[in-house]
Design a protein around this motif. Sequence first.
Motif, short mmCIF file in Angstrom:
data_model
loop_
_atom_site.label_atom_id
_atom_site.label_comp_id
_atom_site.label_asym_id
_atom_site.label_seq_id
_atom_site.Cartn_x
_atom_site.Cartn_y
_atom_site.Cartn_z
N GLN A 33 0.84 -1.19 0.00
CA GLN A 33 0.00 0.00 0.00
C GLN A 33 0.88 1.25 0.00
OE1 GLN A 33 -3.11 -1.83 3.21
NE2 GLN A 33 -3.61 0.21 2.47
N PHE A 86 4.25 7.18 2.47
CA PHE A 86 4.72 5.90 3.01
C PHE A 86 4.34 4.75 2.10
CE2 PHE A 86 6.37 7.10 7.05
CZ PHE A 86 5.57 8.11 7.54
N LYS A 95 1.63 -8.54 9.59
CA LYS A 95 2.55 -7.48 10.03
C LYS A 95 2.90 -6.57 8.87
CE LYS A 95 4.23 -10.60 13.56
NZ LYS A 95 5.34 -11.39 14.11
N LEU A 96 2.12 -5.53 8.70
CA LEU A 96 2.36 -4.55 7.65
C LEU A 96 3.57 -3.71 8.08
CD1 LEU A 96 0.90 -3.77 4.98
CD2 LEU A 96 -0.29 -2.02 6.29
N PHE A 98 6.28 -0.70 7.46
CA PHE A 98 6.35 0.61 6.81
C PHE A 98 7.79 1.00 6.53
CE2 PHE A 98 2.19 2.80 7.04
CZ PHE A 98 1.46 1.78 7.64
N GLY A 99 7.98 1.70 5.41
CA GLY A 99 9.23 2.36 5.18
C GLY A 99 9.31 3.65 6.00
N ALA A 100 10.45 4.32 5.93
CA ALA A 100 10.65 5.55 6.71
C ALA A 100 9.98 6.75 6.06
CB ALA A 100 12.14 5.81 6.89
#
Lengths: 108, 112
Positions: A33, A86, A95-96, A98-100
């Motif tokens: 996403q 993001f 467990k999605l 996320f990038g920074a």
Amino acid sequence: GIQVEQSPPDLILQEGANSTLRCNFSDSVNNLQWFHQNPWGQLINLFYIPSGTKQNGRLSATTVATERYSLLYISSSQTTDSGVYFCAVSSNDYKLSFGAGTTVTVRA
Amino acid sequence: NAGVTQTPKFQVLKTGQSMTLQCAQDMNHNSMYWYRQDPGMGLRLIYYSASEGTTDKGEVPNGYNVSRLNKREFSLRLESAAPSQTSVYFCASSEGYRGEAFFGQGTRLTVV
């Protein structure tokens, strides 16, 4: 867990410019996403795109799952596009990750 | 159709106090999540509930407990708040792990 890298970390654009944001991930995914976090902190869903290409107005996204990356395109940027973008992925679990994020600033 | 609703929106706690963050979704999703976001970072998963009656630890569960009250509601409890728990907390829901996740508006928590 799956690693997510976004680039560039920061992007400054003049209104009307086009840009490309990149998301690399370390494993095969079945959920990817893109979100926009606006200056008020709200997370807005842009695309659900584990594979393929989608377009929504001035925004479009492409995920090449076999090569483990996704791209978000912003065309004819507007000041309202400012915020943090993001990418988030998961692989066969809940467990999605996320990038920074990429911080985009669009100047008038 | 409100989506995912979190209460409260803002909270200040003293070290050692307890509180519960509430989350409710009206999309009939099976799965619900709690994330935290620290300055300059992406979101990190605290706990999740794959379906009603189940809960599991995420990446950063220490110092938190959760309750899946029913299909709609998923609460997060801080038993003894610490300054390290100062953060913005987001609740989310999805239809299983392949489903698109939708987030609430966040709770900004400060522990002094």
